[in-house]
Design a protein around this motif. Structure first.
Motif, PDB file in Angstrom:
ATOM      1  N   TRP A   1      16.529  46.958  57.604  1.00  0.00           N
ATOM      2  CA  TRP A   1      17.303  48.173  57.392  1.00  0.00           C
ATOM      3  C   TRP A   1      16.750  48.951  56.204  1.00  0.00           C
ATOM      4  O   TRP A   1      16.644  48.425  55.097  1.00  0.00           O
ATOM      5  CB  TRP A   1      18.771  47.830  57.154  1.00  0.00           C
ATOM      6  CG  TRP A   1      19.666  49.005  57.327  1.00  0.00           C
ATOM      7  CD1 TRP A   1      20.313  49.701  56.339  1.00  0.00           C
ATOM      8  CD2 TRP A   1      20.033  49.635  58.565  1.00  0.00           C
ATOM      9  NE1 TRP A   1      21.039  50.731  56.889  1.00  0.00           N
ATOM     10  CE2 TRP A   1      20.888  50.711  58.253  1.00  0.00           C
ATOM     11  CE3 TRP A   1      19.699  49.405  59.907  1.00  0.00           C
ATOM     12  CZ2 TRP A   1      21.420  51.547  59.233  1.00  0.00           C
ATOM     13  CZ3 TRP A   1      20.228  50.229  60.880  1.00  0.00           C
ATOM     14  CH2 TRP A   1      21.082  51.291  60.536  1.00  0.00           C
ATOM     15  N   PRO A   2      16.395  50.225  56.392  1.00  0.00           N
ATOM     16  CA  PRO A   2      15.767  51.007  55.320  1.00  0.00           C
ATOM     17  C   PRO A   2      16.787  51.608  54.353  1.00  0.00           C
ATOM     18  O   PRO A   2      17.998  51.621  54.626  1.00  0.00           O
ATOM     19  CB  PRO A   2      15.035  52.117  56.081  1.00  0.00           C
ATOM     20  CG  PRO A   2      15.865  52.309  57.319  1.00  0.00           C
ATOM     21  CD  PRO A   2      16.431  50.959  57.667  1.00  0.00           C
ATOM     22  N   LYS A   3      16.279  52.120  53.246  1.00  0.00           N
ATOM     23  CA  LYS A   3      17.140  52.776  52.256  1.00  0.00           C
ATOM     24  C   LYS A   3      17.847  53.976  52.866  1.00  0.00           C
ATOM     25  O   LYS A   3      19.020  54.229  52.576  1.00  0.00           O
ATOM     26  CB  LYS A   3      16.299  53.223  51.051  1.00  0.00           C
ATOM     27  CG  LYS A   3      17.109  53.922  49.963  1.00  0.00           C
ATOM     28  CD  LYS A   3      16.232  54.320  48.787  1.00  0.00           C
ATOM     29  CE  LYS A   3      15.269  55.431  49.138  1.00  0.00           C
ATOM     30  NZ  LYS A   3      14.557  55.956  47.949  1.00  0.00           N
ATOM     31  N   SER A   4      17.153  54.720  53.707  1.00  0.00           N
ATOM     32  CA  SER A   4      17.750  55.873  54.372  1.00  0.00           C
ATOM     33  C   SER A   4      18.587  55.395  55.555  1.00  0.00           C
ATOM     34  O   SER A   4      18.058  54.875  56.539  1.00  0.00           O
ATOM     35  CB  SER A   4      16.658  56.839  54.857  1.00  0.00           C
ATOM     36  OG  SER A   4      17.186  57.793  55.758  1.00  0.00           O
ATOM     37  N   HIS A   5      19.906  55.567  55.438  1.00  0.00           N
ATOM     38  CA  HIS A   5      20.801  55.123  56.498  1.00  0.00           C
ATOM     39  C   HIS A   5      20.499  55.851  57.812  1.00  0.00           C
ATOM     40  O   HIS A   5      20.497  55.238  58.890  1.00  0.00           O
ATOM     41  CB  HIS A   5      22.248  55.383  56.067  1.00  0.00           C
ATOM     42  CG  HIS A   5      23.280  54.751  56.933  1.00  0.00           C
ATOM     43  ND1 HIS A   5      23.403  53.382  57.064  1.00  0.00           N
ATOM     44  CD2 HIS A   5      24.244  55.290  57.730  1.00  0.00           C
ATOM     45  CE1 HIS A   5      24.405  53.112  57.898  1.00  0.00           C
ATOM     46  NE2 HIS A   5      24.923  54.250  58.315  1.00  0.00           N
ATOM     47  N   ALA A   6      20.217  57.140  57.735  1.00  0.00           N
ATOM     48  CA  ALA A   6      19.911  57.922  58.943  1.00  0.00           C
ATOM     49  C   ALA A   6      18.627  57.426  59.605  1.00  0.00           C
ATOM     50  O   ALA A   6      18.509  57.442  60.835  1.00  0.00           O
ATOM     51  CB  ALA A   6      19.796  59.405  58.600  1.00  0.00           C
TER      52      ALA A   6
ATOM     53  N   PRO B   1      14.753  61.949  59.373  1.00  0.00           N
ATOM     54  CA  PRO B   1      15.264  61.047  58.331  1.00  0.00           C
ATOM     55  C   PRO B   1      14.147  60.197  57.734  1.00  0.00           C
ATOM     56  O   PRO B   1      13.281  59.689  58.453  1.00  0.00           O
ATOM     57  CB  PRO B   1      16.264  60.169  59.087  1.00  0.00           C
ATOM     58  CG  PRO B   1      16.708  60.996  60.232  1.00  0.00           C
ATOM     59  CD  PRO B   1      15.516  61.808  60.634  1.00  0.00           C
ATOM     60  N   GLY B   2      14.162  60.062  56.422  1.00  0.00           N
ATOM     61  CA  GLY B   2      13.152  59.274  55.739  1.00  0.00           C
ATOM     62  C   GLY B   2      11.953  60.059  55.267  1.00  0.00           C
ATOM     63  O   GLY B   2      11.161  59.570  54.456  1.00  0.00           O
TER      64      GLY B   2
ATOM     65  N   CYS C   1       2.013  65.073  52.937  1.00  0.00           N
ATOM     66  CA  CYS C   1       2.437  66.356  53.507  1.00  0.00           C
ATOM     67  C   CYS C   1       3.931  66.440  53.810  1.00  0.00           C
ATOM     68  O   CYS C   1       4.452  67.543  53.985  1.00  0.00           O
ATOM     69  CB  CYS C   1       1.635  66.662  54.768  1.00  0.00           C
ATOM     70  SG  CYS C   1       1.656  65.365  56.030  1.00  0.00           S
ATOM     71  N   GLY C   2       4.643  65.325  53.915  1.00  0.00           N
ATOM     72  CA  GLY C   2       6.081  65.401  54.165  1.00  0.00           C
ATOM     73  C   GLY C   2       6.400  66.187  55.429  1.00  0.00           C
ATOM     74  O   GLY C   2       5.831  65.935  56.490  1.00  0.00           O
TER      75      GLY C   2
ATOM     76  N   SER D   1       3.114  58.149  56.088  1.00  0.00           N
ATOM     77  CA  SER D   1       4.225  58.000  57.022  1.00  0.00           C
ATOM     78  C   SER D   1       3.937  58.691  58.344  1.00  0.00           C
ATOM     79  O   SER D   1       3.635  59.890  58.380  1.00  0.00           O
ATOM     80  CB  SER D   1       5.506  58.580  56.414  1.00  0.00           C
ATOM     81  OG  SER D   1       6.508  58.743  57.388  1.00  0.00           O
ATOM     82  N   ALA D   2       4.078  57.946  59.436  1.00  0.00           N
ATOM     83  CA  ALA D   2       3.910  58.545  60.757  1.00  0.00           C
ATOM     84  C   ALA D   2       4.977  59.593  61.024  1.00  0.00           C
ATOM     85  O   ALA D   2       4.735  60.571  61.733  1.00  0.00           O
ATOM     86  CB  ALA D   2       3.969  57.454  61.837  1.00  0.00           C
ATOM     87  N   PHE D   3       6.178  59.413  60.450  1.00  0.00           N
ATOM     88  CA  PHE D   3       7.231  60.412  60.611  1.00  0.00           C
ATOM     89  C   PHE D   3       6.821  61.726  59.949  1.00  0.00           C
ATOM     90  O   PHE D   3       7.045  62.800  60.496  1.00  0.00           O
ATOM     91  CB  PHE D   3       8.543  59.920  59.993  1.00  0.00           C
ATOM     92  CG  PHE D   3       9.131  58.722  60.674  1.00  0.00           C
ATOM     93  CD1 PHE D   3       9.510  58.768  62.007  1.00  0.00           C
ATOM     94  CD2 PHE D   3       9.321  57.539  59.986  1.00  0.00           C
ATOM     95  CE1 PHE D   3      10.054  57.666  62.644  1.00  0.00           C
ATOM     96  CE2 PHE D   3       9.862  56.427  60.603  1.00  0.00           C
ATOM     97  CZ  PHE D   3      10.233  56.485  61.933  1.00  0.00           C
ATOM     98  N   ALA D   4       6.221  61.648  58.765  1.00  0.00           N
ATOM     99  CA  ALA D   4       5.791  62.857  58.062  1.00  0.00           C
ATOM    100  C   ALA D   4       4.670  63.564  58.818  1.00  0.00           C
ATOM    101  O   ALA D   4       4.663  64.794  58.926  1.00  0.00           O
ATOM    102  CB  ALA D   4       5.340  62.507  56.646  1.00  0.00           C
ATOM    103  N   VAL D   5       3.723  62.802  59.328  1.00  0.00           N
ATOM    104  CA  VAL D   5       2.615  63.402  60.076  1.00  0.00           C
ATOM    105  C   VAL D   5       3.141  64.105  61.321  1.00  0.00           C
ATOM    106  O   VAL D   5       2.735  65.228  61.641  1.00  0.00           O
ATOM    107  CB  VAL D   5       1.568  62.331  60.433  1.00  0.00           C
ATOM    108  CG1 VAL D   5       0.525  62.884  61.404  1.00  0.00           C
ATOM    109  CG2 VAL D   5       0.882  61.824  59.164  1.00  0.00           C
TER     110      VAL D   5
END
Length: 344
Positions: A76-81, A169-170, A211-212, A233-237
């Motif tokens: 479970w990550p720090k970001s709940h979402a 999220p994240g 790049c966020g 982060s793959a989410f950021a990319v």
């Protein structure tokens, strides 16, 4: 081999056979990396560490995922979402009835998982607790909410025209324009004139490092720069790719642990709002590498322009790497630094 992190110490004492399981969003831990199963992580550095040991690892955005696992463990990550997104993704990806364990630190919000699972109609039982961590178990089932629902868009006007930004999220700056990034964008027009790189025809003109959600990449592309954007982060990319696309802008976005995916490429400028946190701990490692290795990735006369919290100790690192620097802006909370490569 002994587990290093509290969550893995809790898992290591379980009477469970994790062969053929997925470890989802795992931390760096030698016990995990030397054990069984497959890492599924959006963190490029985590996947690289597993592969360096000859262990399988993949991104949740991979075109082909590993074979269906016997079960999965979600850290479970720090970001709940973000944790909720992983749950939705697992429910959409794996067969109904697949065993799922969820583990996390109590102060990181793992106990809130009970409400999340209940809202999704998934049962839950507590398996164990120790080291200020808790381990829960459930089984996956179809849910009505798709993972895509976690993606959002928001509008920002950093100067030079409104931009639509994709957010997940994240990802840093989720659903808002960070104040440090705003100060950097207010400073860039004078430090980095519009279209300078594009007029030279240099395809790798400006590097957006970390790049966020892609706001820097989009802003630079709109001003005529050829942009390469990287993030661990793959989410950021993915967010940056979506941001460029929705604004009708061109640019390249790559997963990279700082400069690892760039080889010997050089740029006329590197811009960044570098991270200094890893979960809840302060971690200067990525920013230190960003600064120390920047001269190797800049053309002669190229500049590194970064924004950082005023209290962060980057001045000595810039002095060591470049032999000097200047402060372009300082609002007491954030500073914008510039350092220029003078040789080579």
């Amino acid at each position: 081999m002994s587990a290093e992190t509290p969550v893995c110490q809790l898992l290591s004492r379980q009477d469970a056979d994790y062969r053929g399981w997925w470890w989802v969003a795992p931390p760096r831990d030698a016990w995990l990396e030397a054990g069984e199963g497959v890492a599924v992580s959006a963190d490029f550095a985590v996947r690289a560490a597993w592969r360096a040991r000859g262990r399988p690892a993949c991104s949740p955005f991979a075109e082909a995922l590993p074979e269906t696992p016997a079960g999965a463990v979600l850290f479970w990550p720090k970001s709940h979402a973000l944790g909720e997104w992983w749950l939705l993704w697992l429910c959409a990806t794996l067969p109904a009835g697949t065993p799922l364990q969820l583990v996390g630190e109590n102060q990181g919000g793992i106990k809130r998982v009970l409400k999340v699972l209940a809202a999704l109609g998934l049962g839950c039982r507590k398996l164990d607790s120790a080291r200020r961590c808790t381990l829960f178990a459930t089984r996956l089932a179809p849910v009505d909410l798709p993972p895509e629902a976690a993606w959002t868009v928001f509008e920002a006007d950093p100067g030079g025209g409104r931009l639509t930004l994709a957010s997940h999220p994240g990802v840093f700056g989720h659903n808002k324009l960070d104040d440090g990034t705003r100060l950097l964008l207010e400073t860039l027009p004078e430090a980095l004139p519009a279209g300078e790189g594009a007029m030279r025809g240099n395809a790798g003109d400006v590097l957006d490092l970390g790049c966020g959600d892609g706001i820097l990449a989009a802003w630079l592309a709109r001003r005529g720069h050829a942009v390469t954007a990287v993030d661990v982060s793959a989410f950021a990319v993915e967010a940056t790719r979506r941001t460029l696309a929705v604004n009708g802008l061109a640019g390249e976005a790559l997963e990279s642990d700082v400069y690892s995916a760039l080889g010997g490429r050089r740029f006329s400028a590197i811009v960044s709002n570098p991270p200094f946190h890893q979960e809840r701990a302060i971690d200067y490692g990525p920013a230190a590498r960003l600064i120390a290795e920047a001269p190797e990735h800049l053309e002669r006369g190229g500049q590194l322009i970064l924004v950082a919290n005023a209290f962060l100790p980057y001045a000595e690192r810039l002095e060591s790497a470049f032999g000097g620097f200047e402060i372009l802006a300082d609002d007491r909370r954030f500073r914008v630094y510039r350092a220029v490569k003078k040789r080579g």
